[in-house]
Design a protein around this motif. Structure first.
Motif, PDB file in Angstrom:
ATOM      1  N   LEU A 101       0.824  -1.197   0.000  1.00 23.03           N
ATOM      2  CA  LEU A 101       0.000   0.000   0.000  1.00 23.03           C
ATOM      3  C   LEU A 101       0.861   1.251   0.000  1.00 23.03           C
ATOM      4  O   LEU A 101       0.550   2.215  -0.673  1.00 23.03           O
ATOM      5  CB  LEU A 101      -0.952  -0.003   1.197  1.00 23.03           C
ATOM      6  CG  LEU A 101      -2.100  -0.998   1.126  1.00 23.03           C
ATOM      7  CD1 LEU A 101      -2.921  -0.942   2.406  1.00 23.03           C
ATOM      8  CD2 LEU A 101      -3.002  -0.709  -0.061  1.00 23.03           C
ATOM      9  N   LYS A 102       1.954   1.242   0.745  1.00 21.70           N
ATOM     10  CA  LYS A 102       2.835   2.403   0.757  1.00 21.70           C
ATOM     11  C   LYS A 102       3.406   2.633  -0.634  1.00 21.70           C
ATOM     12  O   LYS A 102       3.464   3.752  -1.095  1.00 21.70           O
ATOM     13  CB  LYS A 102       3.960   2.224   1.772  1.00 21.70           C
ATOM     14  CG  LYS A 102       3.518   2.425   3.200  1.00 21.70           C
ATOM     15  CD  LYS A 102       4.691   2.389   4.130  1.00 21.70           C
ATOM     16  CE  LYS A 102       4.231   2.582   5.552  1.00 21.70           C
ATOM     17  NZ  LYS A 102       5.326   2.530   6.486  1.00 21.70           N
ATOM     18  N   LEU A 103       3.798   1.569  -1.302  1.00 16.18           N
ATOM     19  CA  LEU A 103       4.324   1.698  -2.656  1.00 16.18           C
ATOM     20  C   LEU A 103       3.245   2.262  -3.566  1.00 16.18           C
ATOM     21  O   LEU A 103       3.494   3.169  -4.355  1.00 16.18           O
ATOM     22  CB  LEU A 103       4.808   0.344  -3.177  1.00 16.18           C
ATOM     23  CG  LEU A 103       5.370   0.335  -4.598  1.00 16.18           C
ATOM     24  CD1 LEU A 103       6.584   1.254  -4.688  1.00 16.18           C
ATOM     25  CD2 LEU A 103       5.747  -1.073  -4.996  1.00 16.18           C
ATOM     26  N   SER A 104       2.041   1.771  -3.432  1.00 18.32           N
ATOM     27  CA  SER A 104       0.939   2.264  -4.237  1.00 18.32           C
ATOM     28  C   SER A 104       0.697   3.745  -3.967  1.00 18.32           C
ATOM     29  O   SER A 104       0.516   4.525  -4.902  1.00 18.32           O
ATOM     30  CB  SER A 104      -0.322   1.453  -3.948  1.00 18.32           C
ATOM     31  OG  SER A 104      -1.406   1.975  -4.655  1.00 18.32           O
ATOM     32  N   LEU A 153      -6.502   9.315  -2.465  1.00 18.21           N
ATOM     33  CA  LEU A 153      -6.187   8.353  -1.396  1.00 18.21           C
ATOM     34  C   LEU A 153      -7.136   8.430  -0.199  1.00 18.21           C
ATOM     35  O   LEU A 153      -7.150   7.531   0.623  1.00 18.21           O
ATOM     36  CB  LEU A 153      -4.747   8.561  -0.909  1.00 18.21           C
ATOM     37  CG  LEU A 153      -3.635   8.409  -1.954  1.00 18.21           C
ATOM     38  CD1 LEU A 153      -2.283   8.733  -1.331  1.00 18.21           C
ATOM     39  CD2 LEU A 153      -3.648   7.009  -2.561  1.00 18.21           C
ATOM     40  N   GLY A 154      -7.865   9.534  -0.088  1.00 12.91           N
ATOM     41  CA  GLY A 154      -8.743   9.733   1.066  1.00 12.91           C
ATOM     42  C   GLY A 154      -8.070  10.482   2.195  1.00 12.91           C
ATOM     43  O   GLY A 154      -8.727  10.906   3.144  1.00 12.91           O
ATOM     44  N   PHE A 155      -6.766  10.664   2.115  1.00  9.30           N
ATOM     45  CA  PHE A 155      -5.983  11.365   3.123  1.00  9.30           C
ATOM     46  C   PHE A 155      -4.609  11.657   2.538  1.00  9.30           C
ATOM     47  O   PHE A 155      -4.275  11.189   1.446  1.00  9.30           O
ATOM     48  CB  PHE A 155      -5.867  10.542   4.411  1.00  9.30           C
ATOM     49  CG  PHE A 155      -4.989   9.316   4.288  1.00  9.30           C
ATOM     50  CD1 PHE A 155      -3.758   9.273   4.935  1.00  9.30           C
ATOM     51  CD2 PHE A 155      -5.381   8.219   3.552  1.00  9.30           C
ATOM     52  CE1 PHE A 155      -2.944   8.147   4.837  1.00  9.30           C
ATOM     53  CE2 PHE A 155      -4.586   7.083   3.438  1.00  9.30           C
ATOM     54  CZ  PHE A 155      -3.354   7.051   4.088  1.00  9.30           C
ATOM     55  N   ILE A 156      -3.832  12.441   3.269  1.00 12.13           N
ATOM     56  CA  ILE A 156      -2.458  12.736   2.865  1.00 12.13           C
ATOM     57  C   ILE A 156      -1.545  11.949   3.801  1.00 12.13           C
ATOM     58  O   ILE A 156      -1.459  12.271   4.998  1.00 12.13           O
ATOM     59  CB  ILE A 156      -2.164  14.243   2.935  1.00 12.13           C
ATOM     60  CG1 ILE A 156      -3.122  14.989   2.004  1.00 12.13           C
ATOM     61  CG2 ILE A 156      -0.699  14.521   2.565  1.00 12.13           C
ATOM     62  CD1 ILE A 156      -3.160  16.484   2.205  1.00 12.13           C
ATOM     63  N   PRO A 157      -0.915  10.901   3.307  1.00 15.94           N
ATOM     64  CA  PRO A 157      -0.074  10.073   4.185  1.00 15.94           C
ATOM     65  C   PRO A 157       1.061  10.891   4.804  1.00 15.94           C
ATOM     66  O   PRO A 157       1.775  11.609   4.087  1.00 15.94           O
ATOM     67  CB  PRO A 157       0.490   9.004   3.244  1.00 15.94           C
ATOM     68  CG  PRO A 157      -0.433   8.983   2.074  1.00 15.94           C
ATOM     69  CD  PRO A 157      -0.934  10.390   1.931  1.00 15.94           C
ATOM     70  N   PRO A 158       1.231  10.808   6.126  1.00 18.37           N
ATOM     71  CA  PRO A 158       2.296  11.579   6.781  1.00 18.37           C
ATOM     72  C   PRO A 158       3.674  11.303   6.184  1.00 18.37           C
ATOM     73  O   PRO A 158       4.495  12.212   6.081  1.00 18.37           O
ATOM     74  CB  PRO A 158       2.233  11.128   8.242  1.00 18.37           C
ATOM     75  CG  PRO A 158       0.849  10.608   8.427  1.00 18.37           C
ATOM     76  CD  PRO A 158       0.443  10.042   7.093  1.00 18.37           C
ATOM     77  N   GLU A 159       3.905  10.055   5.756  1.00 16.41           N
ATOM     78  CA  GLU A 159       5.215   9.716   5.211  1.00 16.41           C
ATOM     79  C   GLU A 159       5.464  10.354   3.843  1.00 16.41           C
ATOM     80  O   GLU A 159       6.572  10.320   3.325  1.00 16.41           O
ATOM     81  CB  GLU A 159       5.398   8.189   5.138  1.00 16.41           C
ATOM     82  CG  GLU A 159       4.458   7.468   4.198  1.00 16.41           C
ATOM     83  CD  GLU A 159       3.125   7.054   4.827  1.00 16.41           C
ATOM     84  OE1 GLU A 159       2.396   6.319   4.154  1.00 16.41           O
ATOM     85  OE2 GLU A 159       2.815   7.464   5.966  1.00 16.41           O
ATOM     86  N   SER A 160       4.438  10.962   3.253  1.00 20.20           N
ATOM     87  CA  SER A 160       4.603  11.600   1.947  1.00 20.20           C
ATOM     88  C   SER A 160       5.000  13.067   2.043  1.00 20.20           C
ATOM     89  O   SER A 160       5.362  13.679   1.038  1.00 20.20           O
ATOM     90  CB  SER A 160       3.312  11.480   1.139  1.00 20.20           C
ATOM     91  OG  SER A 160       2.306  12.314   1.684  1.00 20.20           O
TER      92      SER A 160
END
Length: 160
Positions: free
Chosen positions: A5-8, A38-45
């Motif tokens: 999922l992170k890769l996606s 994505l429905g949100f902004i991933p913190p790792e991004s």
């Protein structure tokens, strides 16, 4: 979250960065596109987005946290937004928001423990003439109250 999922997510963000990073003022449109996708902004991004716009991590994080619209964690299965615009406030939306917090077991800008509901404030849903207004996922509810919201949720979940 598993690594697939992170890769996606990373691939999605890379594609969107390519689309917006050379656009003047492109950071906000990019953040909207990431959240819409994505429905949100991933913190790792955040670091990757900051690099793509030649900004500091603090600048990008500041933009994300300044706007109530953006979230940095996945929303629940259903997104419930209670309007806090002036017309809705005049018709009781603050009390409705407090009632919704109690009914869902979570505070505004939080997700219920079971992951079913994310409760958020909105600042005008365009239903001023039938205030207070609530939006459940993509469905608008005028003259909203807790019972009407429950009725809509039950219908959406096939419980009626």
């Amino acid at each position: 979250m598993n690594s697939h999922l992170k890769l996606s997510n990373q691939q999605v963000i890379d594609g969107l960065l390519a689309q917006f990073q050379n656009t003047p003022g492109g950071l906000l449109p990019l953040l909207h596109a990431v959240q819409d996708t994505l429905g949100f902004i991933p913190p790792e991004s955040v670091d990757h987005i900051a690099d793509g716009f030649n900004r500091s991590r603090a600048e990008v994080h500041g933009v994300i946290t300044y706007y109530h619209h953006f979230r940095m964690s996945p929303p629940g299965r259903h997104l419930i937004q209670v309007c806090r615009g002036e017309a809705c406030q005049a018709c009781g939306s603050e009390a409705l928001l407090a009632e919704m917090e109690g009914a869902l077991g979570c505070k505004s800008h939080d997700t219920s423990a079971d992951g079913n509901y994310t409760l958020e404030a909105a600042y005008c849903l365009g239903l001023c003439s039938v205030s207070p207004a609530v939006q459940v996922d993509d469905r608008l509810i005028g003259r909203a109250n807790v019972d009407r919201v429950r009725e809509v949720l039950n219908h959406m979940e096939g419980k009626q």
